[in-house]
Design a protein around this motif. Structure first.
Motif, PDB file in Angstrom:
ATOM      1  N   THR A  19       0.850  -1.197   0.000  1.00  0.00           N
ATOM      2  CA  THR A  19       0.000   0.000   0.000  1.00  0.00           C
ATOM      3  C   THR A  19       0.881   1.240   0.000  1.00  0.00           C
ATOM      4  N   ASN A  20       0.307   2.326  -0.550  1.00  0.00           N
ATOM      5  CA  ASN A  20       1.000   3.611  -0.603  1.00  0.00           C
ATOM      6  C   ASN A  20      -0.017   4.709  -0.284  1.00  0.00           C
ATOM      7  N   ASN A  21       0.359   5.681   0.521  1.00  0.00           N
ATOM      8  CA  ASN A  21      -0.503   6.792   0.950  1.00  0.00           C
ATOM      9  C   ASN A  21      -1.583   6.319   1.923  1.00  0.00           C
ATOM     10  N   TYR A  22      -2.618   5.627   1.432  1.00  0.00           N
ATOM     11  CA  TYR A  22      -3.688   5.145   2.305  1.00  0.00           C
ATOM     12  C   TYR A  22      -3.480   3.660   2.551  1.00  0.00           C
ATOM     13  N   HIS A  23      -3.161   3.343   3.777  1.00  0.00           N
ATOM     14  CA  HIS A  23      -2.728   1.981   4.107  1.00  0.00           C
ATOM     15  C   HIS A  23      -3.909   1.169   4.630  1.00  0.00           C
ATOM     16  N   GLN A  24      -4.777   0.787   3.689  1.00  0.00           N
ATOM     17  CA  GLN A  24      -5.924  -0.035   4.006  1.00  0.00           C
ATOM     18  C   GLN A  24      -6.031  -1.153   2.982  1.00  0.00           C
ATOM     19  N   ILE A  25      -6.325  -2.380   3.470  1.00  0.00           N
ATOM     20  CA  ILE A  25      -6.523  -3.503   2.557  1.00  0.00           C
ATOM     21  C   ILE A  25      -7.646  -4.369   3.093  1.00  0.00           C
TER      22      ILE A  25
END
Length: 793
Positions: A751-757
């Motif tokens: 992830t980059n910038n917004y670290h949500q998965i």
């Protein structure tokens, strides 16, 4: 020595025996019939009454009898009442002559004293009973004063139908206190005990009017009234259908019925502390709001006003009284009913933490997604501030900061504090409630809640009066009936909450924006200063608002007595408008005096609200409770080392010490920073490390927002039956930095910038590893429940 003749001894013994019989003729309690329960306002006016257990409207004996009734009944029944000793021999001889002449009973000749005896005994009227009543009448005159005998007659004479006694008759036939009746009305009532059947509506009206008018003429002859007064009185109408008695405080009446014996009150009548005018107006306000809320199937509403200066109840409305509609449960007294308090206990936690040196008024409290042992509190707006000052968290009633504060304070300690403050419904052990205690996970009554806040108000009010000492009696429950004041004082150096903590708490409670005022109320000098708090229970079952000034505590509850929740049933929308309408009824006054000797001027870090440390750049002097000196030094300000340009962080491995800039920096943990910088544009994130420098500063660069370490999660099924996913969320100080995600040591995403998965790992325990592009690692574990475990939980 002469011997006393035996005959004299016998006669003396007989006389002595007769004297004893005479002395003990009367029973200790003359009338044993049950009486109506009666609640009067503080001014003596009737608020509510209940029919006696034998189906009669019979009020307890009054302290005094109206002069008009005395004049009327003496003129009609016993004109020599104040001159005889229970029997009027002139009247009796006259009655005997009249009866002999008429060959029947046309006149009784009984005095009022004799009639009191007859009313108390309820025996068949024979010649022997008449003689016995004469003897008892003599005895009654020896025991009671004339006015007391008059009071017994007025309270027990029959007035037709199921009405007994002057007071009950006055309310049933004229709808007001007997002291307020006119001469015509009083004369009408005075003739009824002699002929109670005359009062039946639509019957005997002509006879009743004649008897009344004859009495009025007699009052003129005896010079009690003049002819003009009599003529006007004769024009007054006689009573028609009996009127219902006032029911302006029915729930307090029922409370008195239930508590009378424990209060050690002998009479079934009390003069309450209620202000009649305020009680009637509060009833009207609640009725107006109830009519509005009924459209949303919100059926019940209650309010309680306490006088914080005297500790007395000013108004008590346990519910909107609607006996015609049983389904609304309007008979339930919601002031006594245990209900979830929502957020109304939050000020008590805030005050306790100030009192015990855990926080200062503006200490930053975390406001980030939180999971504690499977418990995940949510803010009402479902948003996060990252970090927020304790007083703002209170005024905005944020749930997550409250749970974080209770976690720090320990729920066991808060549980004990609530019990000491007077919350008497905590019947389970502290572990039963846990951290949910601060969000309405327990039950309280409005009575306990209002009394607890009144105790705080009284404590602060008494700061100067008691010269900085405390009186634990301040937390005694309010009284709703008139009692003799007790001047028992037990001054102590310490209390449950000190003056400084209470003062700071009320200041925080005053900052809440009022409903409909859009914050503009502070611009008007006439607006009353009120510290207040709302609460909403889980499932929208209870809406609360509690407010206070130095003079009054007001508590309002809105909901359904059966516990049914309704959309829109929230404290700020349903209860708060009622609260401020009630405060508009109450006189304004000065605000609380600042208890400066119970406050300390402390150097406080402006950004964090903590006690200033050596690295705090912006320091202010602030008045805080004395225990504030024990609070921790600001943990968020640290000394960092920058390169000569100030653009990068450095260590001595990549920059000489002489070339470094040393700066104080406000640094929040990554999860707090992630949300805090969104709402605080002036927040400065840490500069990145210069290439070649190692992160030797000891500051974590990553933090997992969800799930927390050792958390337990459940993955639900989607609407189509497929297995759903959970959202993993992380924060990194350098938002542009990449994070490489691994589950059980297997890479699965970047992830980059917004670290949500979104992931769907199988049930069981998993290890989550995050690695950023600089090699920084974060390792945590979490457990995914299967469907069967979820069902058992």
């Amino acid at each position: 020595m002469h011997k006393i003749p035996k005959a004299f001894l016998i006669s003396d013994l007989i006389c002595f025996a007769l004297l004893l019989v005479f002395l003990f003729l009367l029973p200790t309690k003359l009338f044993k019939s049950p009486t109506s329960f009666v609640i009067e306002a503080s001014n003596g006016n009737l608020l509510s009454a209940a029919i006696a257990s034998d189906g009669q409207w019979r009020f307890p004996v009054a302290d005094s009898v109206p002069v008009k009734f005395k004049d009327c009944i003496i003129a009609f029944e016993d004109k020599r009442f104040y001159n005889h000793f229970g029997v009027d021999f002139l009247a009796m001889s006259r009655a005997m002559r009249q009866n002999i002449k008429a060959k029947g009973v046309v006149s009784g000749g009984s005095t009022l004293t004799m009639q009191v005896i007859r009313l108390s005994r309820k025996q068949d009227r024979t010649i022997w009973q008449k003689l016995y009543e004469i003897l008892l009448a003599f005895r009654l005159e020896f025991r009671y004063a004339k006015d007391d005998i008059m009071g017994l007659y007025a309270a027990n004479a029959p007035f037709g139908s199921n009405v007994v006694g002057l007071e009950a008759a006055s309310w049933r036939y004229y709808g007001r206190n007997a002291k307020m009746l006119s001469w015509g009305e009083m004369a009408t009532l005075a003739v009824l005990p002699n002929s109670p059947s005359l009062v039946h509506p639509g019957k005997n009206a002509t006879r009743l009017i004649k008897k009344r008018n004859d009495l009025l003429d007699k009052l003129v002859r005896l010079k009690y009234i003049d002819q003009n007064t009599a003529n006007l009185a004769k024009l007054e109408p006689i009573p028609g259908k009996p009127l219902p008695l006032p029911q302006n405080a029915p729930h307090l009446l029922n409370r008195f019925k239930a508590e009378r014996l424990s209060l050690d009150i002998n009479s079934t009548r009390i003069t309450s502390t209620l202000n009649e005018d305020v009680q009637l107006k509060v009833n009207s306000i609640l009725k107006r709001y109830n009519n509005r809320y009924r459209a949303n199937d919100i059926n019940n509403i209650s309010a309680l006003i306490l006088d914080a200066k005297t500790g007395k109840v000013v108004s008590y409305v346990g519910n909107i009284y609607q006996p015609e509609n049983v389904g609304l449960l309007s008979h339930v007294d919601m002031i006594k009913a245990p209900r979830s308090p929502g957020s109304t206990l939050k000020p008590l936690l805030y005050a306790s933490m100030l009192n015990d040196g855990f926080i200062l008024p503006h200490t930053l409290i975390p406001d980030v997604p939180t999971q504690i042992a499977g418990y995940s509190p949510q803010n009402y707006d479902l948003g996060y501030d990252g970090a927020i000052s304790a007083d703002k968290a209170l005024s905005r009633s944020l749930n997550i900061p409250a749970v974080k504060m209770l976690q720090q304070y320990k729920y066991e300690r808060f549980y004990d504090k609530l019990k000491k403050l007077g919350i008497g419904t905590l019947n389970q052990p502290a572990d039963h409630y846990g951290l949910s205690l601060i969000l309405g996970g327990s039950e309280v009554t409005m009575w306990d809640l209002a009394n607890t806040y009144m105790g705080m108000v009284k404590t602060l009010n008494h700061f100067n009066a008691y010269k900085g000492l405390y009186d634990p009696n301040d937390y005694k429950q309010a009284t709703y009936y008139r009692t003799e004041p007790k001047n028992e004082k037990d001054y102590q150096r310490n209390s449950f909450l000190d003056h400084g903590a209470i003062w700071a708490t009320f200041n925080a409670m005053e900052e809440v924006m009022r409903p409909g005022d859009e914050g503009l109320w502070e611009q008007f000098s006439s607006s009353q200063r009120v510290a207040w708090k709302t609460g909403t229970s889980f499932g929208f079952r209870d809406a609360w608002a509690v407010g206070l000034t130095p003079n009054y505590v007001v508590c309002v509850w809105v909901g359904n007595a059966d516990g049914e929740g309704r959309p829109g049933l929230v404290g700020i929308e349903a209860a708060a408008p009622v609260l401020f309408d009630i405060f508009r009824l109450l006189p304004n006054g000065k605000w609380f005096e600042t208890p400066k000797t119970k406050l300390r001027k402390l150097k406080v870090c402006k950004q964090s609200g903590y006690k200033a440390g050596e690295y705090c750049s912006d320091v202010i002097d602030e008045w805080v409770p004395t225990a504030g000196e024990k609070t921790a030094i600001c943990p968020f300000h640290k000394l960092i080392h920058l390169d000569r340009t100030g653009s990068y962080r450095v260590t001595d491995q990549c920059e000489t010490v002489t070339s470094m800039q040393h700066k104080n920096w406000f640094i929040l943990p990554p999860a707090m920073e992630y949300y805090y910088k969104i709402k605080n544009s002036d927040y400065k994130v840490l500069p990145p490390f210069m290439t070649g420098c190692e992160n030797a500063g000891g500051n974590s660069v990553m933090e997992l927002i969800y799930p927390k370490n050792n958390a337990t999660v459940y993955i639900p099924l989607e609407l189509d039956g497929t297995r759903g996913k959970i959202i993993l969320n992380a924060a990194h100080r350098n938002q542009s930095s990449k994070i490489y995600w691994h589950i059980d040591n297997e890479y699965f995403a970047t992830t980059n910038n917004y670290h949500q998965i979104a992931v769907s790992p199988p049930p069981g325990r998993h290890t989550l590893t995050l690695v950023d592009e600089n090699g920084e690692r974060l390792v945590q574990v979490f457990t995914v429940l299967d469907k069967e475990n979820k069902r058992r939980n």
